[in-house]
Design a protein around this motif. Structure first.
Motif, PDB file in Angstrom:
ATOM      1  N   GLY A   1      48.114 -21.172  39.985  1.00 46.60           N
ATOM      2  CA  GLY A   1      48.249 -21.689  41.380  1.00 46.60           C
ATOM      3  C   GLY A   1      49.045 -23.037  40.861  1.00 46.60           C
ATOM      4  O   GLY A   1      48.954 -24.259  41.934  1.00 46.60           O
ATOM      5  N   GLY A   2      50.593 -22.217  40.746  1.00 40.02           N
ATOM      6  CA  GLY A   2      52.026 -23.282  41.354  1.00 40.02           C
ATOM      7  C   GLY A   2      51.881 -24.047  40.936  1.00 40.02           C
ATOM      8  O   GLY A   2      52.786 -25.724  40.538  1.00 40.02           O
ATOM      9  N   GLU A   3      51.387 -24.315  39.548  1.00 38.16           N
ATOM     10  CA  GLU A   3      51.101 -25.718  38.653  1.00 38.16           C
ATOM     11  C   GLU A   3      52.002 -25.299  37.632  1.00 38.16           C
ATOM     12  O   GLU A   3      52.423 -24.329  36.675  1.00 38.16           O
ATOM     13  N   ALA A   4      53.434 -26.107  37.625  1.00 37.29           N
ATOM     14  CA  ALA A   4      54.054 -25.630  36.722  1.00 37.29           C
ATOM     15  C   ALA A   4      54.145 -25.702  35.226  1.00 37.29           C
ATOM     16  O   ALA A   4      52.824 -26.973  34.716  1.00 37.29           O
ATOM     17  N   VAL A   5      54.782 -24.827  34.130  1.00 36.02           N
ATOM     18  CA  VAL A   5      54.101 -24.828  32.439  1.00 36.02           C
ATOM     19  C   VAL A   5      55.140 -26.853  32.398  1.00 36.02           C
ATOM     20  O   VAL A   5      56.423 -26.358  32.496  1.00 36.02           O
ATOM     21  N   SER A   6      54.306 -27.359  31.562  1.00 37.22           N
ATOM     22  CA  SER A   6      55.211 -28.870  31.115  1.00 37.22           C
ATOM     23  C   SER A   6      54.945 -29.181  29.986  1.00 37.22           C
ATOM     24  O   SER A   6      53.664 -28.434  30.191  1.00 37.22           O
ATOM     25  N   LEU A   7      55.724 -30.143  29.613  1.00 36.02           N
ATOM     26  CA  LEU A   7      55.410 -31.382  28.427  1.00 36.02           C
ATOM     27  C   LEU A   7      53.391 -31.367  28.486  1.00 36.02           C
ATOM     28  O   LEU A   7      52.882 -31.921  27.659  1.00 36.02           O
ATOM     29  N   ALA A   8      54.493 -32.204  30.112  1.00 37.15           N
ATOM     30  CA  ALA A   8      52.853 -32.936  30.182  1.00 37.15           C
ATOM     31  C   ALA A   8      51.713 -32.392  30.203  1.00 37.15           C
ATOM     32  O   ALA A   8      50.257 -32.631  29.829  1.00 37.15           O
ATOM     33  N   GLY A   9      51.550 -30.976  30.786  1.00 37.66           N
ATOM     34  CA  GLY A   9      50.579 -30.345  30.707  1.00 37.66           C
ATOM     35  C   GLY A   9      50.111 -29.585  29.462  1.00 37.66           C
ATOM     36  O   GLY A   9      48.661 -29.984  29.715  1.00 37.66           O
ATOM     37  N   LEU A  10      50.723 -29.840  28.630  1.00 40.02           N
ATOM     38  CA  LEU A  10      50.444 -29.391  26.898  1.00 40.02           C
ATOM     39  C   LEU A  10      49.491 -29.880  26.612  1.00 40.02           C
ATOM     40  O   LEU A  10      48.271 -30.274  25.850  1.00 40.02           O
ATOM     41  N   GLN A  11      49.982 -31.504  27.032  1.00 39.30           N
ATOM     42  CA  GLN A  11      49.787 -32.848  25.993  1.00 39.30           C
ATOM     43  C   GLN A  11      48.025 -33.150  26.698  1.00 39.30           C
ATOM     44  O   GLN A  11      47.552 -33.390  25.943  1.00 39.30           O
ATOM     45  N   ALA A  12      48.109 -33.017  28.328  1.00 41.80           N
ATOM     46  CA  ALA A  12      46.951 -33.388  28.981  1.00 41.80           C
ATOM     47  C   ALA A  12      45.929 -32.588  28.057  1.00 41.80           C
ATOM     48  O   ALA A  12      44.849 -32.784  28.229  1.00 41.80           O
ATOM     49  N   THR A  13      46.342 -30.957  28.685  1.00 38.18           N
ATOM     50  CA  THR A  13      45.222 -30.770  27.728  1.00 38.18           C
ATOM     51  C   THR A  13      44.829 -30.241  26.159  1.00 38.18           C
ATOM     52  O   THR A  13      43.464 -30.852  26.443  1.00 38.18           O
ATOM     53  N   VAL A  14      45.653 -30.297  25.444  1.00 38.82           N
ATOM     54  CA  VAL A  14      45.098 -31.081  23.710  1.00 38.82           C
ATOM     55  C   VAL A  14      44.481 -32.370  24.434  1.00 38.82           C
ATOM     56  O   VAL A  14      43.247 -32.872  23.304  1.00 38.82           O
ATOM     57  N   ASP A  15      44.608 -33.518  24.751  1.00 41.54           N
ATOM     58  CA  ASP A  15      43.864 -34.683  25.210  1.00 41.54           C
ATOM     59  C   ASP A  15      42.757 -34.421  25.612  1.00 41.54           C
ATOM     60  O   ASP A  15      41.428 -34.911  25.404  1.00 41.54           O
ATOM     61  N   ALA A  16      42.521 -33.946  26.582  1.00 42.30           N
ATOM     62  CA  ALA A  16      41.402 -33.421  27.048  1.00 42.30           C
ATOM     63  C   ALA A  16      40.450 -32.513  25.889  1.00 42.30           C
ATOM     64  O   ALA A  16      38.654 -32.750  25.975  1.00 42.30           O
ATOM     65  N   ALA A  17      40.740 -31.607  25.195  1.00 38.43           N
ATOM     66  CA  ALA A  17      40.035 -30.779  23.866  1.00 38.43           C
ATOM     67  C   ALA A  17      39.846 -31.762  23.462  1.00 38.43           C
ATOM     68  O   ALA A  17      38.392 -31.304  22.706  1.00 38.43           O
ATOM     69  N   ARG A  18      40.157 -32.857  23.350  1.00 37.66           N
ATOM     70  CA  ARG A  18      40.505 -34.313  21.543  1.00 37.66           C
ATOM     71  C   ARG A  18      39.017 -34.508  22.278  1.00 37.66           C
ATOM     72  O   ARG A  18      37.766 -34.637  21.587  1.00 37.66           O
ATOM     73  N   ASP A  19      38.844 -34.898  23.036  1.00 30.96           N
ATOM     74  CA  ASP A  19      38.393 -36.109  23.839  1.00 30.96           C
ATOM     75  C   ASP A  19      36.970 -35.219  23.966  1.00 30.96           C
ATOM     76  O   ASP A  19      36.175 -35.439  24.620  1.00 30.96           O
ATOM     77  N   GLY A  20      37.141 -33.882  24.967  1.00 37.53           N
ATOM     78  CA  GLY A  20      35.916 -33.071  24.711  1.00 37.53           C
ATOM     79  C   GLY A  20      35.367 -32.762  23.927  1.00 37.53           C
ATOM     80  O   GLY A  20      33.927 -31.787  23.991  1.00 37.53           O
TER      81      GLY A  20
ATOM     82  N   VAL B   1      40.172 -24.612  22.679  1.00 36.66           N
ATOM     83  CA  VAL B   1      41.005 -23.719  23.989  1.00 36.66           C
ATOM     84  C   VAL B   1      42.670 -23.400  23.677  1.00 36.66           C
ATOM     85  O   VAL B   1      42.905 -23.940  22.566  1.00 36.66           O
ATOM     86  N   HIS B   2      42.740 -22.987  24.432  1.00 40.11           N
ATOM     87  CA  HIS B   2      44.199 -22.287  24.846  1.00 40.11           C
ATOM     88  C   HIS B   2      45.403 -23.137  25.651  1.00 40.11           C
ATOM     89  O   HIS B   2      44.561 -23.563  26.913  1.00 40.11           O
ATOM     90  N   LEU B   3      46.752 -22.830  25.208  1.00 37.14           N
ATOM     91  CA  LEU B   3      47.133 -23.673  25.548  1.00 37.14           C
ATOM     92  C   LEU B   3      47.901 -23.127  26.594  1.00 37.14           C
ATOM     93  O   LEU B   3      48.444 -22.605  26.871  1.00 37.14           O
ATOM     94  N   PRO B   4      47.959 -23.730  28.002  1.00 32.10           N
ATOM     95  CA  PRO B   4      48.549 -23.952  29.207  1.00 32.10           C
ATOM     96  C   PRO B   4      50.227 -22.968  29.225  1.00 32.10           C
ATOM     97  O   PRO B   4      50.590 -23.777  29.794  1.00 32.10           O
ATOM     98  N   LEU B   5      50.269 -21.650  28.441  1.00 29.94           N
ATOM     99  CA  LEU B   5      51.648 -20.933  28.367  1.00 29.94           C
ATOM    100  C   LEU B   5      51.905 -20.551  30.016  1.00 29.94           C
ATOM    101  O   LEU B   5      52.641 -19.552  29.978  1.00 29.94           O
ATOM    102  N   MET B   6      51.063 -20.495  30.909  1.00 31.16           N
ATOM    103  CA  MET B   6      51.505 -19.361  31.908  1.00 31.16           C
ATOM    104  C   MET B   6      51.348 -20.558  33.174  1.00 31.16           C
ATOM    105  O   MET B   6      50.100 -21.359  33.357  1.00 31.16           O
TER     106      MET B   6
END
Length: 297
Positions: free
Chosen positions: A13-32, A5-10
């Protein structure tokens, strides 16, 4: 076939780039069941772009056993010595889990931003990649250089693993690009929205046993036809400045069955790994992929 998965660097839909967003993406990738998290590279883009290597560093403590990859990093612009220091730092701090995906970049704006000639990008890249390979423990240092200085000693610390950090090169699949991959790279990164399973299969046959991955597979899983059209026409096509009809059959935007069929064709073409880039809400999209798409590939 593995999945990254590519990290959400952009922002989407109005979702601001944030550390929490990066972490949630990695958590979902690891769990999936994903194997890799990666970061792309632009200095300037049509929308704000978070720095890729910095984003990878920010999620090290959440990444578990996931491989960390740059897909790609702008080697010619960052310079082989500074980029080598960054990549080795990530490698040391992750315990040796880094793949260095590099390329010259395809945006003139990035070159203009640092005062380099866009027309010289390929000659610069060829020199830079030979220097980078040497600095990452993958080959000898060139005897002469034209564009870049080389250090008078070994950069330390060294990569964690014997044999150094693998260097993969991004190419859209042109004959010259594939020859460059075969000559200089430890792996090939293909661009999903610039190829097709059939084109990939033809190119992959020219690279024998070189590992490969398909990157920038834009993803939005939805069974709603109108939602699919909205994402293609209003989100992805303007971002890439492409005709939405040209993108429709090249990306994972649409029903789970469409996504599974497209990626199955890539699996049959001997694609080793595909990196998804959700067009918003990465945790939910990765969960949908893991439960509704991956089992059908």
């Amino acid at each position: 076939m593995e999945f990254g998965v590519h990290l959400p660097l952009m922002e989407f839909g109005g979702e601001a780039v944030s550390l929490a967003g990066l972490q949630a993406t990695v958590d979902a990738a690891r769990d999936g069941g994903f194997t890799t998290v990666s970061a792309n590279d632009h200095f300037l883009f049509s929308t704000p772009w978070l720095d890729g290597p910095t984003a990878l560093a920010a999620v090290l403590d959440r990444s578990g056993d996931l491989t960390l990859a740059t897909t790609i990093s702008l080697l010619s612009l960052r310079g082989p010595v500074p980029l080598a220091k960054t990549l080795v730092a990530l490698d040391v701090l992750s315990g040796g889990r880094v793949i260095a995906g590099v390329g010259p970049g395809s945006s003139r704006r990035d070159y203009d931003a640092v005062g380099m000639s866009f027309e010289d990008r390929w000659s610069r890249f060829e020199e830079a990649v030979t220097i980078l390979r040497a600095l990452l423990g993958r080959g000898p240092m060139p005897e002469k250089t034209r564009y870049y200085a080389v250090p008078d000693g070994e950069l330390q610390p060294l990569p964690v693993k014997d044999g150094g950090i693998p260097v993969w090169i991004g190419s859209w699949g042109s004959p010259a690009g594939l020859r460059r991959v075969a000559r200089l790279a430890d792996g090939w990164l293909a661009s999903a929205y610039n190829t097709s399973p059939e084109q990939f299969a033809t190119a992959q046959q020219q690279l024998a046993d070189i590992p490969n991955a398909l990157v920038t597979m834009w993803t939005w899983i939805t069974e709603d036809r109108s939602e699919r059209e909205r994402v293609l026409h209003d989100v992805l096509a303007p971002l890439l400045k492409r005709d939405p009809d040209d993108l429709r059959d090249r990306v994972c935007v649409g029903p789970a069955g469409h996504c599974a069929d497209l990626l199955s064709r890539y699996a049959q073409a001997n694609c080793h790994r595909a990196h998804l880039w959700p067009l918003g809400d990465p945790p939910r999209q990765l969960d949908l992929f893991a439960n509704q798409v991956a089992p059908r590939i």
